[in-house]
Design an enzyme around this catalytic site. Structure first.
Site, mmCIF file in Angstrom:
data_model
loop_
_atom_site.group_PDB
_atom_site.id
_atom_site.type_symbol
_atom_site.label_atom_id
_atom_site.label_comp_id
_atom_site.label_asym_id
_atom_site.label_seq_id
_atom_site.Cartn_x
_atom_site.Cartn_y
_atom_site.Cartn_z
ATOM 1 N N SER A 10 31.187 10.187 -60.460
ATOM 2 C CA SER A 10 30.213 10.625 -59.456
ATOM 3 C C SER A 10 30.738 10.328 -58.063
ATOM 4 O O SER A 10 30.937 9.166 -57.692
ATOM 5 C CB SER A 10 28.878 9.905 -59.672
ATOM 6 O OG SER A 10 28.078 10.078 -58.526
ATOM 7 N N HIS A 43 31.178 14.778 -61.019
ATOM 8 C CA HIS A 43 29.714 14.761 -61.007
ATOM 9 C C HIS A 43 29.255 14.807 -59.547
ATOM 10 O O HIS A 43 29.635 13.959 -58.741
ATOM 11 C CB HIS A 43 29.215 13.499 -61.716
ATOM 12 C CG HIS A 43 27.739 13.433 -61.886
ATOM 13 N ND1 HIS A 43 27.070 14.138 -62.873
ATOM 14 C CD2 HIS A 43 26.791 12.745 -61.204
ATOM 15 C CE1 HIS A 43 25.769 13.876 -62.783
ATOM 16 N NE2 HIS A 43 25.577 13.040 -61.767
ATOM 17 N N ASP A 86 26.137 14.893 -57.090
ATOM 18 C CA ASP A 86 24.715 14.534 -57.006
ATOM 19 C C ASP A 86 24.066 15.133 -55.765
ATOM 20 O O ASP A 86 24.364 14.717 -54.645
ATOM 21 C CB ASP A 86 24.574 13.011 -56.921
ATOM 22 C CG ASP A 86 24.858 12.319 -58.239
ATOM 23 O OD1 ASP A 86 24.190 12.655 -59.235
ATOM 24 O OD2 ASP A 86 25.748 11.446 -58.278
ATOM 25 N N MET A 137 20.719 15.529 -53.558
ATOM 26 C CA MET A 137 19.425 14.855 -53.346
ATOM 27 C C MET A 137 18.738 15.461 -52.133
ATOM 28 O O MET A 137 19.394 15.706 -51.112
ATOM 29 C CB MET A 137 19.652 13.367 -53.079
ATOM 30 C CG MET A 137 20.363 12.657 -54.199
ATOM 31 S SD MET A 137 20.543 10.912 -53.796
ATOM 32 C CE MET A 137 21.441 10.355 -55.244
ATOM 33 N N HIS A 192 24.304 17.798 -60.425
ATOM 34 C CA HIS A 192 23.054 17.133 -60.824
ATOM 35 C C HIS A 192 22.060 17.311 -59.682
ATOM 36 O O HIS A 192 22.181 16.687 -58.644
ATOM 37 C CB HIS A 192 23.374 15.646 -61.086
ATOM 38 C CG HIS A 192 22.188 14.811 -61.447
ATOM 39 N ND1 HIS A 192 22.249 13.428 -61.477
ATOM 40 C CD2 HIS A 192 20.924 15.141 -61.810
ATOM 41 C CE1 HIS A 192 21.072 12.953 -61.834
ATOM 42 N NE2 HIS A 192 20.245 13.965 -62.024
ATOM 43 N N MET A 203 18.946 16.617 -57.986
ATOM 44 C CA MET A 203 17.778 15.731 -57.845
ATOM 45 C C MET A 203 16.940 16.286 -56.702
ATOM 46 O O MET A 203 16.857 15.726 -55.603
ATOM 47 C CB MET A 203 18.250 14.298 -57.574
ATOM 48 C CG MET A 203 18.763 13.633 -58.843
ATOM 49 S SD MET A 203 19.656 12.115 -58.513
ATOM 50 C CE MET A 203 21.269 12.780 -58.157
ATOM 51 N N MET A 246 18.910 9.833 -67.744
ATOM 52 C CA MET A 246 19.121 8.916 -66.610
ATOM 53 C C MET A 246 18.901 7.481 -67.084
ATOM 54 O O MET A 246 17.892 7.163 -67.708
ATOM 55 C CB MET A 246 18.131 9.225 -65.477
ATOM 56 C CG MET A 246 18.452 10.462 -64.663
ATOM 57 S SD MET A 246 20.117 10.482 -63.956
ATOM 58 C CE MET A 246 20.072 9.059 -62.859
ATOM 59 N N ASP A 303 23.894 8.746 -67.157
ATOM 60 C CA ASP A 303 24.150 8.598 -65.720
ATOM 61 C C ASP A 303 23.386 7.394 -65.186
ATOM 62 O O ASP A 303 22.169 7.323 -65.300
ATOM 63 C CB ASP A 303 23.678 9.888 -65.026
ATOM 64 C CG ASP A 303 23.962 9.901 -63.537
ATOM 65 O OD1 ASP A 303 24.596 8.970 -63.025
ATOM 66 O OD2 ASP A 303 23.537 10.885 -62.886
ATOM 67 N N SER A 350 30.061 3.975 -59.116
ATOM 68 C CA SER A 350 30.664 2.762 -58.553
ATOM 69 C C SER A 350 31.774 2.220 -59.448
ATOM 70 O O SER A 350 32.752 1.669 -58.944
ATOM 71 C CB SER A 350 29.591 1.705 -58.295
ATOM 72 O OG SER A 350 28.750 1.567 -59.399
HETATM 73 C C1 DX5 Z 1 22.009 8.272 -59.162
HETATM 74 C C2 DX5 Z 1 23.020 9.354 -59.413
HETATM 75 C C3 DX5 Z 1 24.242 8.863 -60.101
HETATM 76 C C4 DX5 Z 1 25.003 7.772 -59.380
HETATM 77 C C5 DX5 Z 1 25.544 6.857 -60.434
HETATM 78 O O1 DX5 Z 1 20.762 8.788 -58.950
HETATM 79 O O2 DX5 Z 1 22.488 10.392 -60.217
HETATM 80 O O3 DX5 Z 1 25.116 9.911 -60.501
HETATM 81 O O4 DX5 Z 1 26.052 8.226 -58.566
HETATM 82 O O5 DX5 Z 1 26.143 5.747 -59.823
HETATM 83 P P1 DX5 Z 1 26.537 4.451 -60.650
HETATM 84 O O6 DX5 Z 1 27.505 4.859 -61.728
HETATM 85 O O7 DX5 Z 1 27.154 3.568 -59.611
HETATM 86 O O8 DX5 Z 1 25.275 3.878 -61.227
HETATM 87 ZN ZN ZN Z 2 23.906 11.900 -61.105
#
Ligand code: DX5
Ligand code: ZN
Length: 220
Positions: A8, A33, A35, A37, A66, A68, A137, A175, A198
């Site tokens: 991600s 990946h 994300d 938002m 993804h 969100m 999730m 995820d 991370s």
């Molecule tokens: C959080 C995202 C994830 C995020 C995961 O809402 O959907 O994809 O980047 O990060 P880590 O692996 O650090 O939990």
């Molecule tokens: Zn994600």
């Protein structure tokens, strides 16, 4: 089933994003990946179409978006134009989920459905045939670097069981809070697409990716 790593980029350093993505590609990660938002479905705002277009021109990796975002159907056509290969929308964010999945398919890409930690996997039952991938999730969506919620293991297992009962072999993506130390647990439970933010982007990116890839390749 193929085991896939989807780093991600939410945890990447955006001033050198291209270089960092290339590190994950060279080390064998199959997906990126991405994300998205909107500050409404989740409290934060991340990135969108222009960033996706730039990344598309950089890499051959599968781009796993993804969303969100509330009512993501408004945006999916643009995301496909910008280079998405898989579009995952949230069960909780769509008022016409069946129609939305059909629409994503009509654009020629794969469609996924994601559920938040509080949503039971049984909510996915009406869509098991229709969608290509299911994203469980393992943290409350919105931020990287959170702690894995242990109740997720049981949910992944139940979902894999529901698919098996129906003779379906479909992707289950996980995820949130996935690290080298707990990835085997989610594989054991039945997940096969692993998102890690991370755990890939903090520290030595190439080494972190390689270590994940070795675990995935050697997994029984
Ligand atoms: C959080 C995202 C994830 C995020 C995961 O809402 O959907 O994809 O980047 O990060 P880590 O692996 O650090 O939990
Ligand atoms: Zn994600």
């Amino acid at each position: 089933m193929e085991k896939i790593l989807a780093p991600s980029i939410l945890s990447a350093d955006f001033k050198i994003l291209g270089e960092q993505i290339s590190e994950t590609e060279k080390a064998g990660a199959q997906y990126i990946h991405f994300d998205v938002m909107d500050g409404l479905f989740v409290p934060s705002i991340s990135f969108g179409m222009p960033v996706l277009s730039s990344i598309r021109s950089l890499t051959g990796q599968t781009i796993d978006v993804h969303m969100m975002v509330s009512e993501p159907v408004r945006l999916v056509e643009n995301f496909v134009k910008c280079g998405a290969d898989i579009l995952t929308v949230h069960y909780e964010a769509c008022s016409e989920l069946k129609e939305d999945i059909d629409f994503i398919h009509s654009l020629g890409v794969k469609a996924g459905i994601s559920i938040k930690p509080e949503t039971p996997v049984e909510a996915l039952e009406p869509y098991l045939e229709q969608a290509d991938m299911f994203l469980v999730m393992c943290v409350v969506p919105g931020f990287g670097g959170q702690t894995f919620l242990p109740g997720s293991i049981e949910k992944i297992g139940r979902l894999r069981g529901m698919l098996r009962e129906r003779g379906m072999e479909k992707d289950i993506e996980v995820d949130g809070g996935i690290h080298h130390s707990n990835v085997r647990e989610v594989l054991d439970a039945g997940a096969n697409v692993i998102v890690a933010g991370s755990a890939v982007y903090r520290g030595d990116i190439r080494d972190n990716t390689q270590r994940f890839m070795e675990i995935l390749k050697n997994y029984g």
